[in-house]
Scaffold this active site. Structure first.
Site, short mmCIF file in Angstrom:
data_model
loop_
_atom_site.label_atom_id
_atom_site.label_comp_id
_atom_site.label_asym_id
_atom_site.label_seq_id
_atom_site.Cartn_x
_atom_site.Cartn_y
_atom_site.Cartn_z
N LYS A 1 0.85 -1.19 0.00
CA LYS A 1 0.00 0.00 0.00
C LYS A 1 0.89 1.24 0.00
O LYS A 1 1.53 1.56 1.00
CB LYS A 1 -0.91 0.04 1.25
CG LYS A 1 -2.00 1.09 1.11
CD LYS A 1 -2.45 1.70 2.40
CE LYS A 1 -1.58 2.80 2.90
NZ LYS A 1 -1.52 4.03 2.09
N GLU B 1 10.57 1.31 9.81
CA GLU B 1 11.63 2.27 9.44
C GLU B 1 11.02 3.65 9.62
O GLU B 1 10.17 4.05 8.83
CB GLU B 1 12.05 2.05 7.98
CG GLU B 1 12.63 0.68 7.68
CD GLU B 1 13.99 0.47 8.31
OE1 GLU B 1 14.65 1.45 8.69
OE2 GLU B 1 14.38 -0.70 8.45
N CYS C 1 14.64 10.73 5.59
CA CYS C 1 14.68 10.35 7.01
C CYS C 1 16.11 10.40 7.57
O CYS C 1 16.30 10.67 8.75
CB CYS C 1 14.11 8.95 7.16
SG CYS C 1 14.91 7.78 6.06
N GLU D 1 11.17 16.02 14.13
CA GLU D 1 11.53 15.88 12.72
C GLU D 1 10.70 16.87 11.90
O GLU D 1 9.48 16.82 11.90
CB GLU D 1 11.23 14.45 12.26
CG GLU D 1 11.69 14.19 10.86
CD GLU D 1 11.31 12.79 10.37
OE1 GLU D 1 10.14 12.41 10.56
OE2 GLU D 1 12.17 12.11 9.80
P1 NAD Z 1 3.13 8.61 7.34
O1 NAD Z 1 3.46 7.87 8.56
O2 NAD Z 1 2.14 9.72 7.43
O3 NAD Z 1 2.57 7.65 6.20
C1 NAD Z 1 3.30 6.55 5.72
C2 NAD Z 1 2.36 5.52 5.15
O4 NAD Z 1 1.51 5.04 6.17
C3 NAD Z 1 1.44 6.03 4.04
O5 NAD Z 1 1.28 5.00 3.08
C4 NAD Z 1 0.13 6.25 4.77
O6 NAD Z 1 -1.01 6.20 3.94
C5 NAD Z 1 0.15 5.10 5.77
N1 NAD Z 1 -0.66 5.29 6.98
C6 NAD Z 1 -1.02 6.44 7.58
N2 NAD Z 1 -1.73 6.18 8.71
C7 NAD Z 1 -1.80 4.83 8.83
C8 NAD Z 1 -2.34 3.95 9.79
N3 NAD Z 1 -2.97 4.40 10.87
N4 NAD Z 1 -2.21 2.61 9.60
C9 NAD Z 1 -1.54 2.13 8.53
N5 NAD Z 1 -1.00 2.93 7.59
C10 NAD Z 1 -1.11 4.26 7.73
O7 NAD Z 1 4.52 9.12 6.77
P2 NAD Z 1 4.77 10.05 5.54
O8 NAD Z 1 4.43 11.46 5.91
O9 NAD Z 1 4.15 9.45 4.33
O10 NAD Z 1 6.37 9.91 5.37
C11 NAD Z 1 7.29 10.69 6.03
C12 NAD Z 1 7.88 9.94 7.20
O11 NAD Z 1 8.50 8.75 6.76
C13 NAD Z 1 8.97 10.72 7.92
O12 NAD Z 1 8.77 10.64 9.30
C14 NAD Z 1 10.24 10.00 7.52
O13 NAD Z 1 11.31 10.13 8.43
C15 NAD Z 1 9.78 8.61 7.40
N6 NAD Z 1 10.69 7.82 6.55
C16 NAD Z 1 11.49 6.90 7.15
C17 NAD Z 1 12.39 6.17 6.39
C18 NAD Z 1 13.29 5.14 7.02
O14 NAD Z 1 13.78 4.26 6.29
N7 NAD Z 1 13.54 5.18 8.30
C19 NAD Z 1 12.46 6.36 5.01
C20 NAD Z 1 11.63 7.30 4.44
C21 NAD Z 1 10.73 8.03 5.22
#
Ligand code: NAD
Length: 493
Positions: free
Chosen positions: A185, A261, A294, A395
């Site tokens: 997803k 992650e 990230c 962040e």
């Molecule tokens: P997010 O947590 O808002 O969303 C990530 C994903 O989760 C999306 O597909 C979203 O639709 C889904 N999602 C949202 N709520 C959910 C729930 N309750 N249950 C299941 N799925 C749900 O993150 P974002 O804003 O899309 O991405 C940015 C974040 O990702 C930053 O915090 C960044 O640091 C992190 N990130 C981490 C890494 C890593 O490898 N550590 C890599 C890239 C991004």
């Protein structure tokens, strides 16, 4: 560098079929560089997601996929070759839907990730899944055992929008290589970086129906089906720490394997012996891809003894930094992904000013055309930042560098570790031994010493503390998708 006309796949892949949403609904995919609608995508519903989970379950339980290692290796190589054929289309998708600067495509966004598939194809076929342990005597009897690693089952993979193709590949590669089946997803902001890979898998590979499902949706909460459904064995999530907590909680009743992650607030420690003129301009790279990474080092720790000298170099580097249209190869910073993220970043900038940090460069929305049309914010340099303040602790996910002065090496280590996160970091020094001694004391998953690069598909990546659970990439990342079985056999057999 020119991009082809966009021709993305906009349907989901469910049970081997490219499908419109069962409700026929679609949602808009926006270009964050200008706010215009790029096109639409199938808006997967709860029923679509449940169907995808059923099909992945069936493909795992009723086929040889998990046991035919050579076949999986072949299929993943076909996926690699298919992506290679469609590389320029994938590049156009990532640049337009994620606002990713075109000049970053080679490393993180397109070429690098596609190349990674060859690693997973090779590992699928070559990994030692079964080995005989040495027979041992215990309480007067000999014991014979075989150690077997086998696919953990059905994977639910949830990805964010910031490096969408890479992050999708970083899940698809090891999950399929290990013998799992999966439902992916993607984030609603970047659906085509997933649906297009779904089409390549369908049309250019022998991956059996149900093994890889892709369900894009405008509804974030569709991801909760993946974390809560008992038919899913493993959840792999990349995204924010807040969502990671929710996913872990919703996975708890079914005790599935969860690996996460998450976010970061990594420290870049400049030691007093570093070559300031060479190293400090690189700190403007905090703004690369609008700071939406990230592992970017967003806190810069500078020795008090050389603080003013460092600020002068930094200020010049930030003022010279190019940003704007992501299709212009001169720009390493494009827009934030959405108006929502743009507002979040701007709010952090205001918070920084209110809390007393000195804003030396940027600090708001760019004046003129750039600011009005797309989700841009200025590259921003905050100095004299209090290590306890909001902008030093949370962040921001924007092009914002927080500069913090320190007294001595111990103080730098204390400040670097003063964070809920522990994802990455860097030590800038001419003395590798001194840098390594400090790196050993930083609680983080990856760290660069003296400008060296850690990122590679064979290198485990992940976080300490609230930056995550488990590791992605490398053999360790692959093994997150495996279970361990011991089969006792008569000794000497
Ligand atoms: P997010 O947590 O808002 O969303 C990530 C994903 O989760 C999306 O597909 C979203 O639709 C889904 N999602 C949202 N709520 C959910 C729930 N309750 N249950 C299941 N799925 C749900 O993150 P974002 O804003 O899309 O991405 C940015 C974040 O990702 C930053 O915090 C960044 O640091 C992190 N990130 C981490 C890494 C890593 O490898 N550590 C890599 C890239 C991004």
């Amino acid at each position: 560098m020119s991009l082809p006309q966009l021709a993305p796949e906009t349907r989901n892949l469910i049970d081997g079929e490219l499908s419109a949403a069962e409700s026929d609904k679609t949602f808009d995919n926006l270009n964050p560089a200008n706010g215009k609608v790029l096109g639409t995508c199938a808006d997967g519903s709860r029923d679509d997601m449940l169907r995808a989970v059923s099909s992945a379950r069936r493909a795992f339980d009723e086929s040889d996929w998990s046991r035919d290692h050579a076949f999986r290796g072949k299929c993943i190589r076909q996926l690699y070759e298919g992506m290679l054929e469609e590389k320029e289309q994938l590049r156009a998708i990532v640049v337009h839907e994620a606002g990713a600067p075109i000049s970053l495509g080679a490393f993180m966004h397109v070429d690098g990730p596609i190349e990674m598939m060859t690693y997973w194809a090779d590992l699928a076929a070559s990994y030692p899944y079964e080995r005989r342990l040495e027979d041992i005597p215990f309480l007067g009897r000999q014991h014979g055992r075989i150690l077997r690693r086998e696919a953990a089952g059905v994977v639910g993979a949830i990805t964010p929008w910031n490096v969408p193709l890479y992050l999708n590949i970083a899940k698809i590669g090891p999950a399929l290589a290990s013998g799992c089946t999966m439902v992916l997803k993607p984030a609603p902001d970047t659906p085509w970086s997933a649906t297009h890979v779904g089409r390549i898998a369908k049309e250019r590979t022998d991956i059996p129906a149900g093994v890889l499902n892709v369900v894009a949706s405008s509804d974030h909460l569709l991801g909760e089906i993946l974390s809560s459904d008992p038919r899913i064995d493993v959840v792999t999530f990349t995204g924010s720490t807040a969502t990671g907590r929710r996913i872990m909680a919703s996975a708890a009743p079914t005790l599935k394997k969860v690996f996460l992650e998450l976010g970061g607030k990594s420290a870049n420690i400049l030691l007093d012996d570093a070559d300031f003129e060479a190293v400090l301009p690189m700190a403007a790279m905090t703004c690369v891809h609008a700071g939406q990474g990230c592992a970017i080092t967003t806190r810069l720790l500078i020795p008090r003894s050389r603080y003013d000298e460092a600020l002068g170099i930094l200020k010049t580097a930030f003022e010279k930094w190019n940003y704007g249209d992501p299709t212009n190869p001169a720009n390493l910073q494009g827009p934030q992904i959405s108006p929502l993220q743009q507002e979040r970043v701007l709010a952090y900038m205001e918070k920084g000013k209110q809390e007393g940090a000195r804003c030396l460069v940027g600090g708001g929305r760019p004046n003129g055309k750039l600011g009005e049309q797309g989700c841009y914010v200025e590259p921003t340099l905050f100095v004299d930042v209090d290590p306890d303040s909001t902008i030093a602790q949370e962040e921001i996910f924007g092009p914002v560098l927080c500069v913090i002065p320190y007294e001595d090496d111990d103080d730098a280590i204390r400040i670097a570790n003063h964070s809920q996160y522990g994802l990455s970091g860097a030590i800038q020094t001419k003395d590798v031994g001194r840098g390594l001694a400090i790196a050993r004391r930083i609680r983080t998953g990856t760290i660069s010493v003296a400008g060296a690069q850690w990122f590679h598909v064979d290198t485990p990546f992940g976080g300490y503390k609230q930056s995550g659970v488990g590791r992605e990439n490398g053999v360790q990342g692959f093994e997150e998708y495996l279970e361990t079985k011991i089969m006792a056999v008569p000794p000497g057999s």
